[in-house]
Design a protein around this motif. Structure first.
Motif, PDB file in Angstrom:
ATOM      1  N   TYR A 204      28.930  36.572  33.643  1.00  0.00           N
ATOM      2  CA  TYR A 204      27.983  37.275  33.670  1.00  0.00           C
ATOM      3  C   TYR A 204      26.720  36.635  33.397  1.00  0.00           C
TER       4      TYR A 204
ATOM      5  N   SER B 281      23.980  37.329  38.611  1.00  0.00           N
ATOM      6  CA  SER B 281      25.974  37.261  38.812  1.00  0.00           C
ATOM      7  C   SER B 281      27.186  38.074  38.211  1.00  0.00           C
TER       8      SER B 281
ATOM      9  N   GLU C 185      31.262  37.576  38.096  1.00  0.00           N
ATOM     10  CA  GLU C 185      31.943  36.748  38.858  1.00  0.00           C
ATOM     11  C   GLU C 185      33.590  37.486  38.307  1.00  0.00           C
TER      12      GLU C 185
ATOM     13  N   ASN D 223      31.996  36.241  43.811  1.00  0.00           N
ATOM     14  CA  ASN D 223      30.992  36.374  42.712  1.00  0.00           C
ATOM     15  C   ASN D 223      30.474  37.101  43.504  1.00  0.00           C
TER      16      ASN D 223
ATOM     17  N   PHE E 206      26.006  38.114  44.047  1.00  0.00           N
ATOM     18  CA  PHE E 206      25.112  37.441  43.867  1.00  0.00           C
ATOM     19  C   PHE E 206      24.047  38.064  43.965  1.00  0.00           C
TER      20      PHE E 206
ATOM     21  N   GLN F 185      33.815  26.951  48.153  1.00  0.00           N
ATOM     22  CA  GLN F 185      33.464  27.951  48.336  1.00  0.00           C
ATOM     23  C   GLN F 185      32.202  28.431  49.599  1.00  0.00           C
TER      24      GLN F 185
END
Length: 419
Positions: free
Chosen positions: A160, A184, A186, A204, A206, A258
């Motif tokens: 976090y 965020s 995750e 994740n 965010f 990602q």
């Protein structure tokens, strides 16, 4: 020691490790906080297995990579009937560690990050901790990582963070400065396939918030922006590094892919990927040559919020705080480390380095990598103060001096090697 050498020479000559000899018992010695049951859980050998020196050597490399262990070695003793007791001898690290990163430049920038981490929670190599950061604004984060939580192959990580910084935004050859916040959470699954190969995968969620502070403006660049995003992440790591206290040798590769999806058209969905290649080589008794190459690309949108940054604490020592952004990056860090003084637990190490990199402009093409406006070259010198019995207890000071146009210079302080 002579008995051990004779035993293994005998085994190699007659190829008997893989045929006749078996393990009677695995015993753990020297551990204090680290649980013997944990070491046996992640070890590749068990009672009744065929005695194989190559498998045991892999266990030694694995143990020396753990934050809780500064050094490990093994011994083998006969117990009768072609069976042998194997002893794993552990030298533990102190694992409740403060962290610190500080940097300055000739532009009077000053920022720092202070943290505290425990790397051997419950004696099971679980890392937990957090940090506070002051970079004009206040930020903080919390991290939990247990790579062997469920088994010797499966683990979990939870992160976090609430980070707030002043970020430059580049458009139309001008610069604007925004207060940027990223909050965020995750969750990652950790999977170790075998000794050399492991994977991470997860999601994740965010929220990014941009708030205009000063600088250039444009009708097409919003002054306020609040965007909710999802990120899907996968990481593949090949690791063949071998450690001997402060010395490292071998090769490591980390690929990070990602996909980011946004709920605002101003910040479109995009892919991003990069690969870090790291190579280390022992040079004589006291030298260590260290190298890192990063190759990265993202979706080439013409956006002022491009994902790859040029930053003091990430890639180029002495360059400053996020001085540029791009949709592609090629970065080389190379340094020679030399242990100038070493006695008992303390090591004074000096290093000479060259950090160099180039970036693709948002919406640009691959020719941007050869554009001298995008190339940064920063040689420098540094010191390392190392405690051999405390995990990552390496206080570093580096001074980088830019050679390319419009360059800065400055100090970068931190805990741990730069790479």
């Amino acid at each position: 020691m002579n008995k051990i050498i004779f035993f293994f020479l005998f085994g190699i000559c007659f190829n008997s490790f893989s045929q006749d000899y078996r393990i009677a018992d695995l015993k753990i010695q020297g551990n204090k906080r680290l649980k013997a049951s944990f070491v046996k859980k992640i070890a590749s050998i068990n009672a009744g297995d065929v005695l194989d020196s190559l498998v045991i050597e892999e266990d030694m490399k694995l143990l020396k990579r753990l934050p809780s262990i500064s050094h490990a070695y093994y011994q083998v003793f006969p117990s009768g009937d072609n069976q042998y007791n194997v002893f794993y001898n552990i030298e533990e690290n102190f694992t409740l560690i403060p962290s610190a990163n500080i940097y300055t430049t000739d532009n009077d920038e000053f920022a720092y990050r202070l943290g505290l981490y425990e790397f051997n929670l419950l004696g099971r190599n679980i890392a937990i901790g957090g940090f506070y950061q002051k970079d004009i604004y206040d930020s903080y984060a919390f991290n939990f990582r247990a790579p062997f939580l469920f088994s010797r192959h499966w683990g979990l990580a939870v992160n976090y963070q609430d980070l707030t910084t002043q970020e430059p935004v580049f458009f139309d050859d001008t610069i604007s400065n925004y207060k940027y916040n990223n909050e965020s959470i995750e969750i990652l699954g950790l999977f170790r396939l075998n000794f050399n190969n492991k994977f991470e995968f997860g999601i994740n969620y965010f929220v990014e918030d941009y708030s205009y502070k000063f600088g250039a403006t444009s009708p097409i660049v919003p002054r306020e922006l609040n965007v909710h995003k999802w990120l899907v992440k996968s990481i593949y790591e090949y690791n063949n590094l071998d450690y001997f206290y402060q010395y490292v040798s071998g090769f490591r590769s980390i690929a990070n892919l990602q996909y980011v999806t946004s709920m605002n058209a101003m910040l479109p969905d995009f892919f991003i990927g990069w690969n870090d290649f790291l190579y280390y080589k022992r040079v004589g008794e006291r030298g260590n040559w260290a190298n890192r190459v990063r190759l990265g690309l993202s979706t080439n949108d013409e956006t002022p919020f491009a994902p790859f940054s040029v930053d003091n604490n990430l890639n180029i020592r002495g360059v400053g705080n996020t001085i540029d952004r791009g949709t592609g990056a090629i970065v080389l860090n190379t340094e020679y480390r030399y242990s100038l003084y070493e006695k008992n637990w303390f090591v004074l190490q000096v290093n000479a380095f060259i950090d160099a990199g180039t970036w693709r402009n948002p919406g640009g093409d691959f020719d941007d990598f050869t554009d001298m406006d995008n190339v940064k070259v920063y040689p420098g010198l540094g010191l390392r103060f190392i405690h051999k019995k405390i995990y990552n207890a390496i206080f570093r000071i580096d001074y980088g001096y830019g050679l390319t146009q419009d360059s800065s210079k400055g100090f970068v302080f931190g805990i741990g090697q730069y790479f």
